[in-house]
Design a protein around this motif. Sequence first.
Motif, short mmCIF file in Angstrom:
data_model
loop_
_atom_site.label_atom_id
_atom_site.label_comp_id
_atom_site.label_asym_id
_atom_site.label_seq_id
_atom_site.Cartn_x
_atom_site.Cartn_y
_atom_site.Cartn_z
N MET A 17 38.68 41.78 45.80
CA MET A 17 37.28 42.13 45.72
C MET A 17 36.49 41.27 46.70
N SER A 18 35.67 41.87 47.47
CA SER A 18 34.86 41.19 48.46
C SER A 18 33.61 40.59 47.81
N PRO A 19 33.17 39.41 48.29
CA PRO A 19 31.95 38.83 47.74
C PRO A 19 30.69 39.53 48.25
N PHE A 20 30.88 40.54 49.08
CA PHE A 20 29.74 41.18 49.74
C PHE A 20 29.49 42.57 49.19
N ASP A 21 28.21 42.90 49.08
CA ASP A 21 27.78 44.23 48.68
C ASP A 21 26.73 44.64 49.69
N ASP A 22 27.07 45.59 50.56
CA ASP A 22 26.15 45.99 51.63
C ASP A 22 25.73 44.79 52.47
N SER A 23 26.66 43.94 52.81
CA SER A 23 26.50 42.75 53.64
C SER A 23 25.66 41.65 52.98
N ARG A 24 25.39 41.76 51.70
CA ARG A 24 24.71 40.69 50.96
C ARG A 24 25.73 40.09 50.00
N PRO A 25 25.89 38.76 50.04
CA PRO A 25 26.86 38.15 49.14
C PRO A 25 26.39 38.22 47.69
N THR A 26 27.34 38.16 46.78
CA THR A 26 26.99 38.17 45.35
C THR A 26 26.37 36.83 44.97
N ASP A 27 25.65 36.83 43.87
CA ASP A 27 25.06 35.59 43.39
C ASP A 27 26.14 34.55 43.09
N ALA A 28 27.26 34.97 42.54
CA ALA A 28 28.36 34.03 42.26
C ALA A 28 28.87 33.40 43.54
N TRP A 29 29.00 34.20 44.61
CA TRP A 29 29.47 33.67 45.89
C TRP A 29 28.50 32.61 46.40
N ILE A 30 27.20 32.89 46.34
CA ILE A 30 26.19 31.93 46.80
C ILE A 30 26.25 30.67 45.95
N ASP A 31 26.26 30.84 44.64
CA ASP A 31 26.26 29.70 43.72
C ASP A 31 27.46 28.79 43.96
N GLU A 32 28.61 29.38 44.21
CA GLU A 32 29.83 28.61 44.43
C GLU A 32 29.81 27.83 45.74
N ARG A 33 28.99 28.24 46.68
CA ARG A 33 29.01 27.63 48.02
C ARG A 33 27.74 26.85 48.36
N LEU A 34 26.78 26.83 47.47
CA LEU A 34 25.51 26.17 47.77
C LEU A 34 25.70 24.69 48.08
N LEU A 73 26.09 33.45 57.03
CA LEU A 73 25.74 34.37 55.95
C LEU A 73 24.80 33.70 54.95
N MET A 74 25.08 32.45 54.62
CA MET A 74 24.22 31.71 53.69
C MET A 74 22.82 31.54 54.29
N GLU A 75 22.74 31.21 55.57
CA GLU A 75 21.44 31.06 56.22
C GLU A 75 20.64 32.35 56.18
N ARG A 76 21.29 33.48 56.45
CA ARG A 76 20.61 34.78 56.39
C ARG A 76 20.13 35.08 54.97
N THR A 77 20.99 34.78 54.01
CA THR A 77 20.64 35.06 52.62
C THR A 77 19.45 34.22 52.19
N LEU A 78 19.46 32.93 52.53
CA LEU A 78 18.34 32.07 52.15
C LEU A 78 17.04 32.49 52.84
N ALA A 79 17.15 32.98 54.05
CA ALA A 79 15.96 33.44 54.77
C ALA A 79 15.38 34.71 54.13
N ASP A 80 16.26 35.54 53.58
CA ASP A 80 15.84 36.84 53.05
C ASP A 80 15.56 36.86 51.55
N ASP A 81 16.02 35.85 50.81
CA ASP A 81 15.94 35.89 49.34
C ASP A 81 15.18 34.67 48.84
#
Length: 69
Positions: free
Chosen positions: A1-18, A33-41
Amino acid sequence: MSPFDDSRPTDAWIDERLEAFLDDALPDDERALMERTLADDSAWRVQFDLAARIQTELRASPTPVVPAG
């Protein structure tokens, strides 16, 4: 299972890597990917800011002396 859904990582993926992100210990692709996510969320940006403040405070705290034995 990929941590990505439509190129956005899952919350669990982010939490595990913060913490690794804060320590600059992620591979380049995950870091980007983390930088993009933090910029967008904004919710994850709040979590990141809190984690960064905690890390700064912990690093500034004196190391406790542990008694022998």
